[in-house]
Design an enzyme around this catalytic site. Structure first.
Site, PDB file in Angstrom:
ATOM      1  CG  HIS A 130      -1.831   1.022   1.463  1.00  0.00           C
ATOM      2  ND1 HIS A 130      -1.502   2.273   1.938  1.00  0.00           N
ATOM      3  CD2 HIS A 130      -3.164   1.048   1.247  1.00  0.00           C
ATOM      4  CE1 HIS A 130      -2.601   3.013   2.013  1.00  0.00           C
ATOM      5  NE2 HIS A 130      -3.625   2.285   1.595  1.00  0.00           N
ATOM      6  CG  ASP A 207       0.791  -2.329   6.226  1.00  0.00           C
ATOM      7  OD1 ASP A 207      -0.099  -2.353   7.083  1.00  0.00           O
ATOM      8  OD2 ASP A 207       0.675  -1.746   5.130  1.00  0.00           O
ATOM      9  CD  GLN A 210      -6.911  -4.241   4.090  1.00  0.00           C
ATOM     10  OE1 GLN A 210      -7.848  -4.965   4.413  1.00  0.00           O
ATOM     11  NE2 GLN A 210      -7.076  -2.969   3.799  1.00  0.00           N
ATOM     12  CE  LYS A 233      -7.206  -0.355   6.537  1.00  0.00           C
ATOM     13  NZ  LYS A 233      -7.954   0.310   5.483  1.00  0.00           N
ATOM     14  CB  CYS A 371      -3.753   3.645  -1.338  1.00  0.00           C
ATOM     15  SG  CYS A 371      -4.955   4.914  -1.022  1.00  0.00           S
TER      16      CYS A 371
HETATM   17  N1  C6P Z   1      -6.191   0.692   3.132  1.00  0.00           N
HETATM   18  C1  C6P Z   1      -8.130   0.389   1.692  1.00  0.00           C
HETATM   19  O1  C6P Z   1      -9.247   0.697   1.268  1.00  0.00           O
HETATM   20  P1  C6P Z   1      -4.689   3.873   7.380  1.00  0.00           P
HETATM   21  O2  C6P Z   1      -5.184   4.752   6.257  1.00  0.00           O
HETATM   22  O3  C6P Z   1      -3.507   4.454   8.082  1.00  0.00           O
HETATM   23  O4  C6P Z   1      -5.773   3.432   8.306  1.00  0.00           O
HETATM   24  O5  C6P Z   1      -4.204   2.500   6.689  1.00  0.00           O
HETATM   25  C2  C6P Z   1      -3.265   2.545   5.644  1.00  0.00           C
HETATM   26  C3  C6P Z   1      -3.077   1.193   5.058  1.00  0.00           C
HETATM   27  C4  C6P Z   1      -1.841   0.577   5.185  1.00  0.00           C
HETATM   28  N2  C6P Z   1      -1.627  -0.648   4.707  1.00  0.00           N
HETATM   29  C5  C6P Z   1      -2.581  -1.356   4.091  1.00  0.00           C
HETATM   30  C6  C6P Z   1      -2.289  -2.750   3.615  1.00  0.00           C
HETATM   31  C7  C6P Z   1      -3.849  -0.789   3.934  1.00  0.00           C
HETATM   32  O6  C6P Z   1      -4.804  -1.497   3.331  1.00  0.00           O
HETATM   33  C8  C6P Z   1      -4.110   0.514   4.407  1.00  0.00           C
HETATM   34  C9  C6P Z   1      -5.441   1.169   4.206  1.00  0.00           C
HETATM   35  C10 C6P Z   1      -7.533   1.172   2.849  1.00  0.00           C
HETATM   36  O7  C6P Z   1      -7.503  -0.542   1.214  1.00  0.00           O
HETATM   37  C11 C6P Z   1      -7.605   2.641   2.606  1.00  0.00           C
HETATM   38  S1  C6P Z   1      -6.631   3.153   1.226  1.00  0.00           S
END
Ligand code: C6P
Length: 413
Positions: A130, A207, A210, A233, A371
Site C-alpha cells: 500500500h 504492515d 489488512q 478496520k 492506494c
Molecule cells: N487501506 C483500503 O481501502 P490507514 O489509512 O492508516 O488506516 O491504513 C493505511 C493502510 C496501510 N496498509 C494497508 C495494507 C492498507 O490497506 C491501508 C489502508 C484502505 O484498502 C484505505 S486506502
C-alpha cells in the site's frame, strides 16, 4: 444460494448483524450490502457505547490530573494498551505505542531510522505494498541516500520468495512488508520472510492493516521488530491504531514528535524524554478512540478471531466460485493463500462505473487503485472494483453482489 456452500457450524451471523446498527438500512431503496470492509469496517454497539460512556462519565485528560475523572480516563486508556498487548501477544504493554493508524505508525518508524541509514544502504519492500508502506520509505531513502529495493510478485499476485531472498544482502538495513495485500488479498508468508531477513540481521516492520481483522497475530512467534495496524478496520473508531515495537528497538529510537507527555523534564537548554511508549505519544492522544479500540478487541475476542476467519474464508470461497460463472469478470489476485478480498474487473465497464452502479443497487464496494498504484500497473489495469468481507457479511450478500454484477453486464450490453 448454492446449496453446496460450506457454512461454519455454530457461527451465528444473524445474531452478530444485530450488533451492527448501521447495517439495518436501505440505500437507494435497497437493503444495504456493505462490502467495503477493507477500507473501513462497521462498528458494533459495544464500541459505540464505550465512546458514549467515556464522554458521559469519565471525560478528562490523561496522565496529567490527580482528580478522579482523570484517573478513570487514564486507567481506561492504559487498560486498552494491555488489551492490545494481549491481542498481539507482545511481551509487555510498554511495547505498544498508540498512533493515529497504520500510516502514522509506519511514518514514526521510518522517521526514527533516518538517523541509522546512509548512502549505500538499502530498504526492502514488496511490489504489493500500500502507498503507506512505500512512500515513507521513499522519503527515508531521499533523506539518507539509501536505495529502495522492491521484491516482485507473480501473475497470481504472490510474492516470488526466491527473488525476495536474492534481494537481501549486507546492504539491507530495513525491510517493510505487508501481512496481507489490500488490493489483492494475498497473505504473505511473513514468518518465513522474517526468518530470511533475520539471517542478515535486518529489522522488519510488518504492515498488518489488512491482516489484523482476519488473522490471529502473535508478534513473539513472528519475531518481527515492528507490527502496525489501524483500529478502524478492526471494528474500532477511526483515528486510532497501534505500533508494536520490540523494546530494544523502541528504546533506541528518536521520538517522532515533540510536545506534552513525551517528556520527563524540560528546560530551555535540554529536554529529557519520557520512557517508552510515552516518548512516542506527544500531546493529548485520542483517548476515546483508544478506549473504543479496547472495546473492539474485546468484541472480536468474544466471537473469536479464528471463528471470524473461518466464516470469512467460507464467504471468499463462495464468492470466488460464483465469480467464475461470470464470463466477463476477471479476478485480480488469485493467490493460494488469500484473505477475504475479491478484486475484479469487468470487460468493457470501467471500475468507477461498477462502483457507482453497484451503489445504486444498495451494494457498497470500493472502486479505484486502492492506494496501490504499482499493483494496478503490474496487472495493466487503471483500477479494480473490490468487494471485501467482514464478520457480519452473509452468503446471501455474496449472491446479491453477483446478481448486481450480472445486472451491470446486462445494462452495459
Ligand atoms: N487501506 C483500503 O481501502 P490507514 O489509512 O492508516 O488506516 O491504513 C493505511 C493502510 C496501510 N496498509 C494497508 C495494507 C492498507 O490497506 C491501508 C489502508 C484502505 O484498502 C484505505 S486506502
Amino acid at each position: 444460494m448454492n446449496q453446496k456452500v460450506e457454512k461454519v457450524v455454530g457461527y451465528d451471523v444473524e445474531r452478530i448483524r444485530q450488533d451492527f446498527p448501521v447495517l439495518d438500512q436501505q440505500v437507494h431503496g435497497k437493503q444495504l450490502v456493505y462490502l467495503d470492509n477493507a477500507a473501513t469496517s462497521q462498528k458494533p454497539t459495544a464500541v459505540i457505547d464505550s465512546l458514549v460512556e467515556y464522554y458521559q462519565n469519565d471525560n478528562a485528560n490523561i496522565h496529567r490530573g490527580v482528580h478522579t475523572l482523570s484517573e478513570r480516563a487514564t486507567l481506561s486508556y492504559e487498560n486498552a494498551r494491555k488489551t492490545v498487548q494481549q491481542f498481539l501477544n507482545a511481551s509487555s504493554e510498554k511495547e505498544i505505542v498508540f498512533a493515529r493508524g497504520a500510516t502514522e505508525a509506519i511514518n514514526l518508524v521510518a522517521n526514527a531510522f533516518t538517523e541509522k541509514l546512509s548512502a549505500g544502504d538499502e530498504v526492502l519492500i514488496t511490489a504489493m505494498e500500500h502507498h503507506s508502506n512505500i512512500v515513507p520509505w521513499q522519503m527515508l531513502c531521499e533523506k539518507t541516500g539509501a536505495e529502495l529495493k522492491v521484491a516482485p510478485i507473480n501473475e497470481q499476485g504472490e510474492l516470488i520468495l526466491e527473488e525476495f531472498e536474492k534481494l537481501i544482502s549486507k546492504n539491507t538495513k530495513f525491510a517493510a512488508i505487508s501481512h496481507m495485500s489490500n488490493a489483492l488479498g494475498t497473505i504473505n508468508p511473513i514468518k518465513q520472510m522474517i526468518e530470511l531477513l533475520h539471517q542478515h540481521n535486518v529489522p522488519v516492520l510488518v504492515d498488518g492493516a489488512q491482516a489484523i481483522p482476519h488473522i490471529s497475530v502473535d508478534v513473539q512467534a513472528l519475531d518481527c521488530e515492528f507490527y502496525v495496524f489501524s483500529g478502524h478496520k478492526l471494528y474500532a473508531p477511526t483515528g486510532i491504531g497501534a505500533l508494536y515495537g520490540k523494546m530494544e528497538q523502541l528504546e533506541q529510537m528518536a521520538p517522532y514528535q515533540g510536545g506534552g507527555d513525551m517528556i520527563s523534564a524540560v528546560t530551555f537548554d535540554k529536554t529529557v524524554y519520557n520512557k517508552v511508549p510515552y516518548k512516542f505519544e506527544a500531546g493529548t492522544p485520542n483517548i476515546a478512540g483508544t478506549i473504543g479500540l479496547g472495546a473492539a478487541i474485546d468484541y472480536v475476542n468474544n466471537i473469536g478471531i479464528d471463528a471470524i476467519a473461518a466464516h470469512e474464508d467460507s464467504l471468499l470461497s463462495y464468492a470466488t466460485e460464483q465469480a467464475k460463472r461470470i464470463n466477463k469478470l476477471r479476478v485480480i489476485g488469485t493467490a493460494k493463500n488469500k484473505g477475504a478480498i475479491l478484486s475484479f474487473v469487468l470487460e468493457g465497464i470501467h471500475p468507477h462505473d461498477i462502483g457507482t452502479m453497484m451503489d445504486h443497487q444498495g451494494i457498497a464496494v470500493r472502486a479505484g487503485h486502492h492506494c496501490a498504484m504499482p499493483v494496478m500497473d503490474f496487472f495493466g489495469v487503471p483500477a479494480t472494483a473490490r468487494a471485501s468481507f467482514a464478520m457480519y457479511n452473509t452468503h446471501q450478500e455474496v449472491d446479491a453482489l453477483m446478481a448486481g454484477i450480472e445486472n451491470l453486464i446486462e445494462m452495459f450490453g
